[in-house]
Motif scaffolding. Structure first.
Motif, PDB file in Angstrom:
ATOM      1  N   SER A  31       0.613  -0.448   0.019  1.00 55.93           N
ATOM      2  CA  SER A  31       0.613   0.243   0.034  1.00 55.93           C
ATOM      3  C   SER A  31       0.907   1.192  -0.292  1.00 55.93           C
ATOM      4  CB  SER A  31      -1.342   0.024   1.140  1.00 55.93           C
ATOM      5  OG  SER A  31      -1.719  -1.160   1.587  1.00 55.93           O
ATOM      6  N   MET A  32       2.117   0.901  -0.877  1.00 59.63           N
ATOM      7  CA  MET A  32       2.644   2.507  -0.782  1.00 59.63           C
ATOM      8  C   MET A  32       2.614   3.013  -2.293  1.00 59.63           C
ATOM      9  SD  MET A  32       6.223   0.606   0.096  1.00 59.63           S
ATOM     10  CE  MET A  32       6.994   1.506  -0.281  1.00 59.63           C
ATOM     11  N   ALA A  33       2.481   4.368  -2.131  1.00 61.41           N
ATOM     12  CA  ALA A  33       2.066   4.970  -3.983  1.00 61.41           C
ATOM     13  C   ALA A  33       2.905   4.467  -5.048  1.00 61.41           C
ATOM     14  CB  ALA A  33       2.952   6.451  -3.707  1.00 61.41           C
ATOM     15  N   THR A  34       3.082   4.703  -6.069  1.00 58.17           N
ATOM     16  CA  THR A  34       3.317   3.966  -7.074  1.00 58.17           C
ATOM     17  C   THR A  34       4.821   5.334  -7.815  1.00 58.17           C
ATOM     18  OG1 THR A  34       1.678   3.976  -8.072  1.00 58.17           O
ATOM     19  CG2 THR A  34       3.113   3.631 -10.019  1.00 58.17           C
ATOM     20  N   PRO A  35       5.908   4.378  -8.354  1.00 57.40           N
ATOM     21  CA  PRO A  35       7.013   4.603  -8.074  1.00 57.40           C
ATOM     22  C   PRO A  35       7.583   5.454  -9.632  1.00 57.40           C
ATOM     23  CG  PRO A  35       7.401   1.811  -8.227  1.00 57.40           C
ATOM     24  CD  PRO A  35       5.985   2.373  -7.596  1.00 57.40           C
ATOM     25  N   VAL A  36       6.153   6.322 -10.220  1.00 59.83           N
ATOM     26  CA  VAL A  36       6.119   6.855 -11.567  1.00 59.83           C
ATOM     27  C   VAL A  36       7.448   8.709 -10.976  1.00 59.83           C
ATOM     28  CG1 VAL A  36       3.498   7.793 -11.130  1.00 59.83           C
ATOM     29  CG2 VAL A  36       5.424   7.485 -12.419  1.00 59.83           C
ATOM     30  N   LEU A  37       7.725   9.136 -11.906  1.00 64.24           N
ATOM     31  CA  LEU A  37       7.973  10.843 -12.032  1.00 64.24           C
ATOM     32  C   LEU A  37       6.818  11.367 -11.692  1.00 64.24           C
ATOM     33  CD1 LEU A  37      10.955  10.450 -14.051  1.00 64.24           C
ATOM     34  CD2 LEU A  37      10.852  11.022 -11.298  1.00 64.24           C
ATOM     35  N   PRO A  38       6.754  12.315 -10.697  1.00 64.93           N
ATOM     36  CA  PRO A  38       6.178  13.556 -11.204  1.00 64.93           C
ATOM     37  C   PRO A  38       5.463  14.303 -12.772  1.00 64.93           C
ATOM     38  CG  PRO A  38       7.793  14.785  -9.998  1.00 64.93           C
ATOM     39  CD  PRO A  38       7.841  12.863 -10.769  1.00 64.93           C
ATOM     40  N   ALA A  39       4.282  14.879 -12.917  1.00 67.11           N
ATOM     41  CA  ALA A  39       3.958  15.250 -14.412  1.00 67.11           C
ATOM     42  C   ALA A  39       5.462  16.732 -14.313  1.00 67.11           C
ATOM     43  CB  ALA A  39       2.655  15.820 -14.792  1.00 67.11           C
ATOM     44  N   THR A  40       5.383  17.240 -13.144  1.00 68.11           N
ATOM     45  CA  THR A  40       7.085  18.070 -13.896  1.00 68.11           C
ATOM     46  C   THR A  40       8.090  18.039 -14.132  1.00 68.11           C
ATOM     47  OG1 THR A  40       7.626  17.697 -11.521  1.00 68.11           O
ATOM     48  CG2 THR A  40       5.769  19.935 -12.046  1.00 68.11           C
TER      49      THR A  40
END
Length: 181
Positions: A31-40
């Motif tokens: 239940s951790m955040a998905t390791p994707v880069l932010p849109a910036t």
């Protein structure tokens, strides 16, 4: 420097796709955040691509400024700028490969649960990051091609009697000089 091997890029991309997919499975399991880069990060990728293209076009203009048989002198190009442009182009291609592979892995994992989610923001973000990585690869390889200098006419220096380049000399048209030591 040696030119980039496309098979090496493909291998890196596949390895990182597996790593990205595995990281997404583990993070979703706990239940951790998905390791994707932010849109910036797309803006940063865009700046890198623009700088690489501008420097590459500068080298290309110098390379194509005169015909090979012309008697007019070419204006000088700073060799350090050309070398840095080549290194930047190769770094851009490798960074794009890493980003493409990682985010393709995340995208493939998100497809598995597509119908279970109401918000597909992370899936589209991973796809946008993968697209940005692909653009970085294309620009990196293109600018690398811009940095190849054709041989001078009548330039037979470094060729032994068998028609092969001597050790440490460029192999032929458009090749980089590389010492195989």
């Amino acid at each position: 420097m040696k030119p980039i091997n496309p098979l090496r890029l493909l291998l890196i991309c596949v390895i990182l796709a597996v790593a990205g997919w595995s990281a997404t499975v583990v993070t979703s399991r706990y239940s951790m955040a998905t390791p994707v880069l932010p849109a910036t990060a797309l803006a940063t990728m865009g700046v890198i691509v623009i700088i690489t293209l501008v420097l590459g076009i500068r080298v290309l203009r110098w390379r194509n400024s005169q015909e090979p048989n012309s008697k007019a002198q070419k204006r000088q190009l700073d060799p350090l700028l050309a070398a840095r442009t080549l290194v930047l182009a190769q770094a851009c291609a490798y960074a794009g490969t890493v980003l493409l592979g990682w985010h393709i892995g995340i995208f493939l994992d998100q497809l598995r649960i597509w119908s279970l989610r109401s918000d597909q923001g992370i899936t589209w973000l991973a796809l946008a990051m993968a697209g940005g990585g692909l653009v970085m690869i294309v620009v990196g390889l293109l600018v690398e091609r811009f940095c190849k200098i054709p041989p001078e006419d009548g330039d037979t220096k470094g060729v032994d009697g068998k028609g092969r380049p001597a050790r440490g000399e460029a192999a032929g048209e458009g090749e980089y000089a590389y010492r195989g030591d």
